[in-house]
Design a protein around this motif. Structure first.
Motif: not given
Length: 378
Positions: A99-113, A189-196
């Motif tokens: 889950x921490x890996x997903x959160x890290x990817x989310x923060x790197x990909x999603x600018x608003x986050x 994969x999850x982080x990319x879809x979540x971020x989009x």
């Protein structure tokens, strides 16, 4: 008698010497044991002080049981026996390492986050009280009467939330390959879809089973002192179809509609198409308004403030809000449940195995005085 006494004395002497030798042997063995214990303690101490090897958390029984047992083979029994996980209607909760890996990817990909204030919630509903008016204060002499203190005014924030999902698929051959980094692939994969999906909702979300985007919030040209709570202030560009002949003036006005305290940490938000137009804007003396980052890793700047590219912002067109200027750490609130859940589905789309991942995410404007918009209008 003398011979007998001498014999007894000699026997006693031999016995004493034997005892001394045994005592020395016992002391030597004891010292050896002590040295061995000290060596073990030193070894443990050095191991504890040694930095953790990157990725070592992946070898924990919980992660191995989740990845090798459940994700690769679909063995729920093995997963439960190793980690004690219990399946809910949405699947198994992802181990915190993944889950921490997903959160890290989310923060790197999603600018608003990256820019917004993110809070972890444990329930579906989250509410926050925001002060909209202060208490009375003033100056008096030492013995003068004080006016009664008025109660502060509050407004309640309840960010709309919805179930965010992703459904990546992998072939069984990929899962059977021991060299395939399943947890890394799945987290990405999850982080990319979540971020989009998040990026679109945080900007333009309707608030119906999803976050309320800051561009979907009520807008007004009124200043902070008189504008209704929760509505975002905007100013016109001066041209019904784009930027005016003096764009610098409008952008400076937009910056200074914000309070000085919020300007510390503020950023420009626009998509790449708008940024291409902004990079061409010049002052009356021919200087470009846009300034590239002089050092690698530093953001580009506009009027001294960082520029963040957000592709979900609209293009320059009549009636749109293509540019936002704000301190989103103070201005926008993101709520999320900390645990991502995954349900393994090998039946819907054979021979592929789908991993249905869900997470509850919400969002809403927190302090509308910290976000300002530029509208394309005369």
């Amino acid at each position: 008698m003398d011979i007998a006494n001498e014999t007894d004395t000699m026997a006693a002497s031999f016995d004493l010497v034997a005892r001394q030798d045994q005592a020395e042997k016992d002391i030597s063995v004891l010292r050896s044991d002590v040295d061995e214990v000290k060596a073990r303690i030193d070894k443990i101490g050095r191991a504890a002080a040694r930095p953790a090897i990157e990725g070592a958390a992946k070898d924990s029984p919980e992660v191995k049981g989740f990845v090798d047992g459940y994700l690769r083979r679909g063995s729920e029994t093995e997963l439960k026996s190793i980690s004690g996980m219990v399946q809910s209607e949405g699947g198994f909760a992802v181990p915190r390492e993944i889950d921490a890996m997903i959160a890290s990817e989310l923060k790197e990909i999603s600018p608003i986050r990256q820019l917004a204030q993110v809070v972890q919630v444990g329930s579906a509903g989250y509410r926050k009280l925001v002060t909209t008016g202060g208490t009375r204060s003033g100056w008096v002499s030492e013995t003068s009467a004080r006016l009664e203190t008025e109660a502060p005014e509050f407004a309640e924030i309840a960010p709309p939330a919805g179930e965010l999902y992703a459904n990546p698929a992998a072939s069984q051959g990929m899962l059977d390959d021991a060299g395939f980094d399943l947890e890394g692939w799945l987290a990405n994969e999850i982080a990319m879809e979540f971020a989009r999906a998040e990026g679109s909702a945080f900007v333009n979300g309707s608030g119906a089973n999803q976050p309320l985007g800051f561009l979907s919030s009520p807008t007004s040209m009124a200043g902070d002192a008189v504008r209704p709570f929760g509505s975002v202030q905007y100013i016109g560009s001066g041209d019904a179809n784009g930027f005016s002949t003096n764009p610098e003036s409008g952008l400076i006005d937009l910056v200074h509609t914000m309070k000085a305290g919020h300007r510390q940490g503020a950023s420009w938000l626009m998509n790449s198409s708008t940024l291409s137009e902004v990079r061409k804007l010049k002052t009356s003396d021919g200087a470009f308004l846009w300034q590239p980052g002089l050092v690698e890793g530093q953001p580009d700047r506009l009027l001294g403030y960082p520029v963040v590219e957000v592709e979900d912002m609209p293009d320059v067109a009549a009636g749109t809000f293509p540019i936002a200027f704000g301190n989103f750490k103070a201005g926008y609130l993101v709520t999320e449940r900390s645990a991502t859940q995954i349900l393994r589905d090998p039946f819907t789309n054979k021979p592929f195995v789908h991993f249905y991942a869900t997470k509850r995410v919400g969002g809403q404007v927190l302090d509308s005085a910290a976000i300002k918009l530029l509208k394309i209008e005369a």
